[in-house]
Motif scaffolding. Structure first.
Motif, PDB file in Angstrom:
ATOM      1  N   VAL A   1      -2.685 -10.019 -11.748  1.00 34.35           N
ATOM      2  CA  VAL A   1      -1.946  -8.915 -11.146  1.00 34.35           C
ATOM      3  C   VAL A   1      -2.933  -7.750 -11.008  1.00 34.35           C
ATOM      4  O   VAL A   1      -3.523  -7.320 -12.004  1.00 34.35           O
ATOM      5  CB  VAL A   1      -0.741  -8.498 -12.019  1.00 34.35           C
ATOM      6  CG1 VAL A   1       0.023  -7.355 -11.370  1.00 34.35           C
ATOM      7  CG2 VAL A   1       0.171  -9.690 -12.277  1.00 34.35           C
ATOM      8  N   VAL A   2      -3.108  -7.257  -9.779  1.00 38.14           N
ATOM      9  CA  VAL A   2      -4.171  -6.301  -9.493  1.00 38.14           C
ATOM     10  C   VAL A   2      -3.627  -5.032  -8.844  1.00 38.14           C
ATOM     11  O   VAL A   2      -2.757  -5.097  -7.976  1.00 38.14           O
ATOM     12  CB  VAL A   2      -5.218  -6.953  -8.548  1.00 38.14           C
ATOM     13  CG1 VAL A   2      -6.252  -5.956  -8.068  1.00 38.14           C
ATOM     14  CG2 VAL A   2      -5.892  -8.136  -9.249  1.00 38.14           C
ATOM     15  N   ILE A   3      -4.172  -3.903  -9.275  1.00 42.11           N
ATOM     16  CA  ILE A   3      -3.939  -2.601  -8.630  1.00 42.11           C
ATOM     17  C   ILE A   3      -5.311  -2.065  -8.254  1.00 42.11           C
ATOM     18  O   ILE A   3      -6.230  -2.059  -9.077  1.00 42.11           O
ATOM     19  CB  ILE A   3      -3.215  -1.631  -9.577  1.00 42.11           C
ATOM     20  CG1 ILE A   3      -1.856  -2.185  -9.994  1.00 42.11           C
ATOM     21  CG2 ILE A   3      -3.069  -0.253  -8.905  1.00 42.11           C
ATOM     22  CD1 ILE A   3      -1.180  -1.385 -11.093  1.00 42.11           C
ATOM     23  N   ALA A   4      -5.437  -1.608  -7.001  1.00 40.02           N
ATOM     24  CA  ALA A   4      -6.734  -1.123  -6.517  1.00 40.02           C
ATOM     25  C   ALA A   4      -6.562   0.149  -5.700  1.00 40.02           C
ATOM     26  O   ALA A   4      -5.481   0.439  -5.183  1.00 40.02           O
ATOM     27  CB  ALA A   4      -7.421  -2.195  -5.663  1.00 40.02           C
ATOM     28  N   ALA A   5      -7.652   0.879  -5.567  1.00 36.36           N
ATOM     29  CA  ALA A   5      -7.696   2.066  -4.730  1.00 36.36           C
ATOM     30  C   ALA A   5      -8.172   1.661  -3.338  1.00 36.36           C
ATOM     31  O   ALA A   5      -8.883   0.670  -3.179  1.00 36.36           O
ATOM     32  CB  ALA A   5      -8.651   3.098  -5.314  1.00 36.36           C
ATOM     33  N   LEU A   6      -7.773   2.435  -2.338  1.00 33.46           N
ATOM     34  CA  LEU A   6      -8.328   2.254  -0.997  1.00 33.46           C
ATOM     35  C   LEU A   6      -9.679   2.934  -0.928  1.00 33.46           C
ATOM     36  O   LEU A   6      -9.962   3.850  -1.712  1.00 33.46           O
ATOM     37  CB  LEU A   6      -7.389   2.837   0.062  1.00 33.46           C
ATOM     38  CG  LEU A   6      -6.079   2.082   0.278  1.00 33.46           C
ATOM     39  CD1 LEU A   6      -5.237   2.800   1.302  1.00 33.46           C
ATOM     40  CD2 LEU A   6      -6.337   0.653   0.705  1.00 33.46           C
TER      41      LEU A   6
ATOM     42  N   ALA B   1      -5.828  -5.134   3.009  1.00 33.21           N
ATOM     43  CA  ALA B   1      -5.361  -3.775   2.751  1.00 33.21           C
ATOM     44  C   ALA B   1      -6.438  -2.733   3.071  1.00 33.21           C
ATOM     45  O   ALA B   1      -6.154  -1.543   3.072  1.00 33.21           O
ATOM     46  CB  ALA B   1      -4.943  -3.646   1.292  1.00 33.21           C
ATOM     47  N   GLY B   2      -7.670  -3.193   3.304  1.00 36.16           N
ATOM     48  CA  GLY B   2      -8.751  -2.273   3.635  1.00 36.16           C
ATOM     49  C   GLY B   2      -9.586  -1.830   2.450  1.00 36.16           C
ATOM     50  O   GLY B   2     -10.188  -0.759   2.460  1.00 36.16           O
ATOM     51  N   THR B   3      -9.647  -2.670   1.421  1.00 37.58           N
ATOM     52  CA  THR B   3     -10.440  -2.333   0.245  1.00 37.58           C
ATOM     53  C   THR B   3     -11.123  -3.585  -0.292  1.00 37.58           C
ATOM     54  O   THR B   3     -11.149  -4.618   0.384  1.00 37.58           O
ATOM     55  CB  THR B   3      -9.566  -1.627  -0.816  1.00 37.58           C
ATOM     56  OG1 THR B   3     -10.415  -1.068  -1.823  1.00 37.58           O
ATOM     57  CG2 THR B   3      -8.521  -2.533  -1.412  1.00 37.58           C
ATOM     58  N   ASN B   4     -11.677  -3.523  -1.489  1.00 39.65           N
ATOM     59  CA  ASN B   4     -12.394  -4.668  -2.060  1.00 39.65           C
ATOM     60  C   ASN B   4     -12.390  -4.582  -3.584  1.00 39.65           C
ATOM     61  O   ASN B   4     -11.919  -3.600  -4.153  1.00 39.65           O
ATOM     62  CB  ASN B   4     -13.826  -4.739  -1.512  1.00 39.65           C
ATOM     63  CG  ASN B   4     -14.629  -3.521  -1.893  1.00 39.65           C
ATOM     64  OD1 ASN B   4     -14.948  -3.309  -3.057  1.00 39.65           O
ATOM     65  ND2 ASN B   4     -14.933  -2.678  -0.903  1.00 39.65           N
ATOM     66  N   LYS B   5     -12.949  -5.602  -4.218  1.00 39.97           N
ATOM     67  CA  LYS B   5     -12.876  -5.695  -5.678  1.00 39.97           C
ATOM     68  C   LYS B   5     -13.610  -4.583  -6.408  1.00 39.97           C
ATOM     69  O   LYS B   5     -13.313  -4.314  -7.569  1.00 39.97           O
ATOM     70  CB  LYS B   5     -13.348  -7.069  -6.156  1.00 39.97           C
ATOM     71  CG  LYS B   5     -14.797  -7.364  -5.921  1.00 39.97           C
ATOM     72  CD  LYS B   5     -15.105  -8.794  -6.346  1.00 39.97           C
ATOM     73  CE  LYS B   5     -16.469  -9.228  -5.888  1.00 39.97           C
ATOM     74  NZ  LYS B   5     -16.659 -10.657  -6.147  1.00 39.97           N
ATOM     75  N   SER B   6     -14.529  -3.887  -5.752  1.00 37.35           N
ATOM     76  CA  SER B   6     -15.210  -2.768  -6.412  1.00 37.35           C
ATOM     77  C   SER B   6     -14.265  -1.588  -6.619  1.00 37.35           C
ATOM     78  O   SER B   6     -14.576  -0.669  -7.371  1.00 37.35           O
ATOM     79  CB  SER B   6     -16.432  -2.325  -5.608  1.00 37.35           C
ATOM     80  OG  SER B   6     -16.045  -1.614  -4.441  1.00 37.35           O
TER      81      SER B   6
ATOM     82  N   VAL C   1       0.858  -1.180   0.000  1.00 39.84           N
ATOM     83  CA  VAL C   1       0.000   0.000   0.000  1.00 39.84           C
ATOM     84  C   VAL C   1       0.892   1.227   0.000  1.00 39.84           C
ATOM     85  O   VAL C   1       1.787   1.361   0.844  1.00 39.84           O
ATOM     86  CB  VAL C   1      -0.916   0.027   1.240  1.00 39.84           C
ATOM     87  CG1 VAL C   1      -1.777   1.286   1.244  1.00 39.84           C
ATOM     88  CG2 VAL C   1      -1.783  -1.226   1.301  1.00 39.84           C
ATOM     89  N   HIS C   2       0.657   2.109  -0.957  1.00 42.31           N
ATOM     90  CA  HIS C   2       1.374   3.384  -1.027  1.00 42.31           C
ATOM     91  C   HIS C   2       0.335   4.463  -1.312  1.00 42.31           C
ATOM     92  O   HIS C   2      -0.349   4.404  -2.339  1.00 42.31           O
ATOM     93  CB  HIS C   2       2.433   3.351  -2.118  1.00 42.31           C
ATOM     94  CG  HIS C   2       3.205   4.624  -2.233  1.00 42.31           C
ATOM     95  ND1 HIS C   2       3.049   5.495  -3.275  1.00 42.31           N
ATOM     96  CD2 HIS C   2       4.134   5.182  -1.410  1.00 42.31           C
ATOM     97  CE1 HIS C   2       3.848   6.527  -3.107  1.00 42.31           C
ATOM     98  NE2 HIS C   2       4.518   6.364  -1.977  1.00 42.31           N
ATOM     99  N   GLY C   3       0.206   5.390  -0.397  1.00 44.80           N
ATOM    100  CA  GLY C   3      -0.834   6.405  -0.563  1.00 44.80           C
ATOM    101  C   GLY C   3      -2.198   5.752  -0.532  1.00 44.80           C
ATOM    102  O   GLY C   3      -2.509   4.975   0.371  1.00 44.80           O
ATOM    103  N   ASN C   4      -2.992   6.009  -1.545  1.00 49.70           N
ATOM    104  CA  ASN C   4      -4.338   5.437  -1.637  1.00 49.70           C
ATOM    105  C   ASN C   4      -4.419   4.317  -2.667  1.00 49.70           C
ATOM    106  O   ASN C   4      -5.491   4.048  -3.213  1.00 49.70           O
ATOM    107  CB  ASN C   4      -5.350   6.535  -1.984  1.00 49.70           C
ATOM    108  CG  ASN C   4      -5.542   7.506  -0.838  1.00 49.70           C
ATOM    109  OD1 ASN C   4      -5.502   7.101   0.326  1.00 49.70           O
ATOM    110  ND2 ASN C   4      -5.731   8.765  -1.150  1.00 49.70           N
TER     111      ASN C   4
END
Length: 114
Positions: free
Chosen positions: A108-113, A52-57, A17-20
């Motif tokens: 390979v996934v990139i997601a927002a918090l 990480a505190g997020t989800n697939k949405s 996790v870096h930033g959001n």
């Protein structure tokens, strides 16, 4: 800006996790078929995103590697049942030699918090 490593190991972290933004390591699954491996790997994506505190949405981008591109339809059936249809990410899929011959698919996934 701080960096948080989730499940760090000697070679890689499960997620960073870096930033959001959350960057997941490539996720492979268990099983013999592309269907089984895709379901298993996407369950790991769910687990790491939750850690990480997020989800697939909140997925921004997914890159999918298949050991055999002829299994694209099989993987896609699992993906379409799993992905949030109101929040589909940018996505690319290609054929690649994976880490071992037993692996058939890697996500390979990139997601927002949140």
């Amino acid at each position: 800006m701080s960096i948080t490593r989730i499940e760090p190991g000697p070679r890689m972290s499960g997620a960073v996790v870096h930033g959001n933004t959350v960057y997941l390591a490539g996720q492979v699954g268990e099983g013999v078929s592309v269907t089984e491996q895709s379901k298993s790997a996407l369950a790991e994506v769910d687990r790491l995103l939750a850690a990480a505190g997020t989800n697939k949405s909140k997925i921004l981008q997914t890159i999918i590697y298949l050991s055999d591109i002829s299994t694209f339809g099989e993987m896609n059936a699992v993906w379409e049942a799993w992905v949030d249809p109101k929040n589909t990410p940018a996505r690319a899929t290609s054929q690649a030699a994976l880490a071992t011959p037993d692996y058939k698919v890697e996500f390979v996934v990139i997601a927002a918090l949140d």
